[in-house]
Scaffold this active site. Structure first.
Site, PDB file in Angstrom:
ATOM      1  N   HIS A 187      20.289  22.321  54.177  1.00  0.00           N
ATOM      2  CA  HIS A 187      20.996  21.327  53.377  1.00  0.00           C
ATOM      3  C   HIS A 187      22.439  21.162  53.843  1.00  0.00           C
ATOM      4  O   HIS A 187      22.977  20.056  53.834  1.00  0.00           O
ATOM      5  CB  HIS A 187      20.957  21.744  51.903  1.00  0.00           C
ATOM      6  CG  HIS A 187      21.442  20.690  50.964  1.00  0.00           C
ATOM      7  ND1 HIS A 187      20.692  19.583  50.621  1.00  0.00           N
ATOM      8  CD2 HIS A 187      22.614  20.555  50.291  1.00  0.00           C
ATOM      9  CE1 HIS A 187      21.367  18.831  49.776  1.00  0.00           C
ATOM     10  NE2 HIS A 187      22.542  19.395  49.570  1.00  0.00           N
TER      11      HIS A 187
ATOM     12  N   HIS B 250      19.124  14.723  45.412  1.00  0.00           N
ATOM     13  CA  HIS B 250      19.062  15.836  44.468  1.00  0.00           C
ATOM     14  C   HIS B 250      17.608  15.999  44.042  1.00  0.00           C
ATOM     15  O   HIS B 250      17.260  15.982  42.868  1.00  0.00           O
ATOM     16  CB  HIS B 250      19.984  15.601  43.268  1.00  0.00           C
ATOM     17  CG  HIS B 250      20.930  16.737  43.037  1.00  0.00           C
ATOM     18  ND1 HIS B 250      21.309  17.180  41.794  1.00  0.00           N
ATOM     19  CD2 HIS B 250      21.581  17.550  43.908  1.00  0.00           C
ATOM     20  CE1 HIS B 250      22.147  18.195  41.906  1.00  0.00           C
ATOM     21  NE2 HIS B 250      22.340  18.438  43.182  1.00  0.00           N
TER      22      HIS B 250
ATOM     23  N   SER C 225      17.269  15.433  53.831  1.00  0.00           N
ATOM     24  CA  SER C 225      16.580  16.310  52.879  1.00  0.00           C
ATOM     25  C   SER C 225      15.223  16.666  53.467  1.00  0.00           C
ATOM     26  O   SER C 225      14.307  15.840  53.478  1.00  0.00           O
ATOM     27  CB  SER C 225      16.412  15.616  51.525  1.00  0.00           C
ATOM     28  OG  SER C 225      15.658  16.420  50.642  1.00  0.00           O
TER      29      SER C 225
ATOM     30  N   ASP D 218      35.339  17.828  48.255  1.00  0.00           N
ATOM     31  CA  ASP D 218      34.544  18.038  47.049  1.00  0.00           C
ATOM     32  C   ASP D 218      33.836  19.387  47.116  1.00  0.00           C
ATOM     33  O   ASP D 218      33.353  19.782  48.174  1.00  0.00           O
ATOM     34  CB  ASP D 218      33.526  16.901  46.948  1.00  0.00           C
ATOM     35  CG  ASP D 218      32.371  17.207  46.012  1.00  0.00           C
ATOM     36  OD1 ASP D 218      32.612  17.789  44.950  1.00  0.00           O
ATOM     37  OD2 ASP D 218      31.229  16.860  46.368  1.00  0.00           O
TER      38      ASP D 218
END
Length: 745
Positions: free
Chosen positions: A49, A95, A533, A268
């Protein structure tokens, strides 16, 4: 090593997702056995990831540059110049695994994370989109997953105060145990005021900003890099918990702080939290980082260094600030009621040093953790080519009228109003074209300029032929933007695939990227950001290859943005583009006939560009009163959607010779429907440009009339199209029509 930490063994490394050769590489790299905290850091930074270790060599081949690209892949989000000193900042992220485990929070924090990626660059978010894929409606978990994911997206976006303006929702058995939740965010910034993540200067303070750190989300990135087995529910503690109201405060505080001139770099805290944000800032800036975890604001007592470094608590940022402006920066964050703590400094050592309670918990080479993580050239096998199907061999025992009504009621083609009406798509007051059409359109500030935005992919095409499927995904995004009158500028992607260690799945990935790359080059539509992903499989069965494409285009005047729906009685309906009646991998063949074989429609990229440029010019010149691209369901479904969107019927009087059923339901590419009152002029212009054009009927009445069929009243079309999804979500098990086979063979 602290007495409270377990001894690191090969077995413990394996439990952290590290392969034996990777663990041996760690031992060789640092010359000793890692501490428990160091093992956690390596597992976070070297998982799929965060490191893109299986995909990086292929991603490097994708076109990412154009004169209007300010920042391509590698930062928190991509940035393009949209004129007048303005920049559009956007990205898509996944997600998937968190949303399967805990649908509401998984989807909500997916939205929160992508919003942070955008405002970390100095942009104010103006829109969100999504791409959702669920399992069969008959699967016992599907209804709960749909409800939770949609509620999570709406709950976070609506509370944060950004409109969710578009998306795509489909169903397939391959997603039964591994749904896809891809979130896209779009923001605006000044082109000369973009903020980046590379740290600069030695001895500068590293500042922790935002919410406190807790134990939620620990090992979230590692979990996102593993396939699902029967223990998926046990991974619930790895799902983060979001607070959109705190994120709204963080947005305003960050933008105010950026305007103050105090920020050198900003990152972030997303996947792998404090670890990835600190390592990436240092590695990109060719600097070392030293952290003192005693200064990290925590909401739980007794947190260890390992827990703090791997926590994925939401609404947090890391910044490198100018030392002389520390007090000013702190005052801004205190004003917004947020934590502000100096937790470290930049160094010239190229080491990542973590201290806690007087002990050094980690001391590692920062470049090898960050931008020099392992890269693999995985073995791959190409997907076998399928033969083109003879349209005459694909025949449902239905009339064209019945076939259209059934298609409109299938899970993938039925109206998704139930989904998007739970999202606030009007907040901020700049939504010009709402969800439900080819692309959303949002005004840029006071206008008249606007952005057109879309997300899409046809996964069954990608499974049958990854190369053509990849081309088609980009081409459809191009058409969606063009059908609004926008000039496509750039795209973001979210590449959802199965286990890269299995050559057949890696072959799907490579094939799709080859097709995507060719389409991007041909259409001058660069990829400026994205996400990969992998390991989207359950008990050995992978999902359909699903390279989601998010497209962004610009239109000089939103008042000229085309409507999807018919708008004027008597307008002629023109079919633009070549129709051969390609039924292989069509919704008609797949959902009504149960056919999962056959090649998907080929994509002629030169025709895509030529036809798209022509249609865009018709729209912007005012000669087209409505426009819609042709994709799933072909001409018949596009006609129905235009009639329903405009609440006015149409009579079809001509089709390509000898192709009635194939012409109605075939999915040939590079095609559009337009409505116009200037039939002769539009036809002459098309012929002059050597664009295939056919006048197929006229707008009017309260029904859609197909050749040789009884009229289908708009009320009947609307019932077929709009009732299935609400009925399914209300508990009706037989809400949908169609054969709906499991997946492409």
């Amino acid at each position: 090593m602290s007495a409270s930490e377990p001894a690191v063994t090969p077995e413990l490394a394996a439990a952290h997702g590290l392969k034996p050769d990777e663990y041996e590489r760690i031992l060789s790299l640092i010359g000793r056995r890692p501490s428990f905290t160091e093992l956690g850091i390596f597992s976070a930074m070297w998982n799929e990831h965060c490191s893109y270790k299986s995909s990086r060599i292929h991603l490097r081949k994708l076109p990412t540059k154009a004169p209007w690209v300010i920042c391509g892949p590698g930062e928190n989000a991509g940035v393009i110049d949209i004129g007048d000193g303005d920049a559009c900042v956007f990205k898509m992220e996944s997600h998937n695994h968190p949303s399967f485990i805990e649908p509401y929070q998984g989807a909500a924090t997916g939205v929160g994370g992508i919003l942070r990626d955008v405002f970390t660059m100095g942009a104010r978010p103006i829109a969100c989109l999504n791409l959702l894929r669920f399992g069969r409606p008959a699967h016992p978990k599907t209804r709960r997953l749909v409800a939770g994911v949609v509620a999570g997206i709406g709950g976070y976006g609506n509370s944060f105060g950004v409109p969710t303006v578009g998306g795509s929702t489909e169903f397939d058995a391959s997603y039964d145990g591994n749904i896809l939740v891809n979130a896209m965010a779009v923001g605006l910034a000044r082109a000369d005021s973009i903020f980046y993540s590379a740290a600069a200067g030695v001895g500068n303070p590293i500042v922790y900003l935002g919410s406190k750190t807790g134990r939620d989300g620990i090992h979230g990135a590692t979990m996102a890099s593993a396939s699902f087995e029967e223990d998926a529910e046990e991974k619930r503690p790895t799902v983060q918990v979001g607070d959109p109201f705190s994120e709204k405060l963080l947005l305003e505080a960050c933008l105010e702080l950026m305007a103050s001139g105090a920020v050198i770099a900003i990152q972030d805290m997303g996947a792998a939290g404090l670890t990835s944000s600190a390592v990436e800032m240092g590695a990109k800036g060719d600097l070392g980082i030293e952290l003192d975890l005693d200064a990290v604001p925590c909401r739980e007592v007794g947190m260890s260094a390992y827990e703090m470094m791997l926590s994925e608590s939401q609404e947090r940022m890391l910044m490198v600030l100018k030392p002389e402006l520390e007090e000013r920066a702190e005052a801004i964050f205190r004003k917004w009621g947020l934590d502000f703590a100096i937790v470290g400094k930049t160094t010239d050592t190229l080491r990542f040093v973590v201290k806690h309670k007087g002990e050094v918990k980690a001391d590692l080479p920062i470049k090898e953790l960050g931008d020099q993580a392992p890269v693999y050239d995985r073995p791959w096998t190409p997907t076998p080519k399928q033969r083109a199907l003879d349209p005459a061999s694909i025949e449902a025992p239905l009339s064209d009228r019945e076939a259209l009504l059934k298609l409109l009621a299938t899970p993938n083609l039925c109206a998704k109003r139930w989904v998007w009406e739970q999202y606030d798509h009007l907040i901020l007051g700049n939504s010009v074209r709402a969800p439900g059409g080819d692309a959303a359109v949002v005004r840029v500030k006071e206008g008249p300029k606007g952005l057109a935005l879309t997300t899409d992919v046809t996964a069954r095409y990608c499974a049958a032929d990854p190369y053509e499927g990849g081309k088609q995904a980009v081409a459809e995004s191009w058409r969606n933007l063009t059908a609004r009158g926008a000039t496509p500028l750039a795209l973001t992607d979210n590449l959802n695939f199965g286990n890269p260690e299995r050559p057949e799945y890696m072959g799907q990935f490579v094939g799709c990227l080859q097709g995507i790359g060719e389409a991007v080059r041909a259409l001058d539509f660069p990829i400026v950001s994205g996400n990969v992903s992998l390991y989207n499989e359950t008990q050995g069965a992978g999902i359909l290859p699903t390279p989601a494409i998010g497209g962004v285009g610009v239109i000089a005047d939103v008042a000229k943005a085309a409507q999807t729906g018919f708008g004027r009685e008597g307008d002629a309906i023109l079919l633009i583009g070549e129709t051969s009646g390609w039924l292989g991998q069509s919704a008609y063949a797949h959902d009504l006939c149960g056919r999962t074989d056959g090649a998907p429609p080929p994509v002629d990229l030169a025709a895509e560009r030529r036809n798209g440029d022509f249609v865009r010019e018709l729209i912007l010149s005012g000669r087209a009163t409505a426009a819609h691209d042709l994709s799933d369901g072909g001409l018949a479904v596009a006609l129905a959607e235009m009639a329903l969107a405009g609440n006015i019927g149409a009579e079809i009087t001509a089709l390509p010779a000898g192709l009635q059923r194939a012409a109605l339901f075939g999915e040939d590419q590079a095609r559009y429907l337009i409505a116009t009152s200037e039939t002769l002029l539009a036809t002459a212009l098309a012929m002059e440009a050597r664009i295939p054009v056919l006048s197929i009927g006229r707008v009017g009445g309260d029904a859609l009339i197909l050749p040789g069929e009884a009229p289908i009243l708009l009320a009947e079309l609307r019932k077929a199209h709009e009732t299935p999804l609400p009925a399914f979500m209300a508990g009706e098990d037989n809400a949908f029509s169609g054969a709906f086979p499991t997946q492409v063979s």
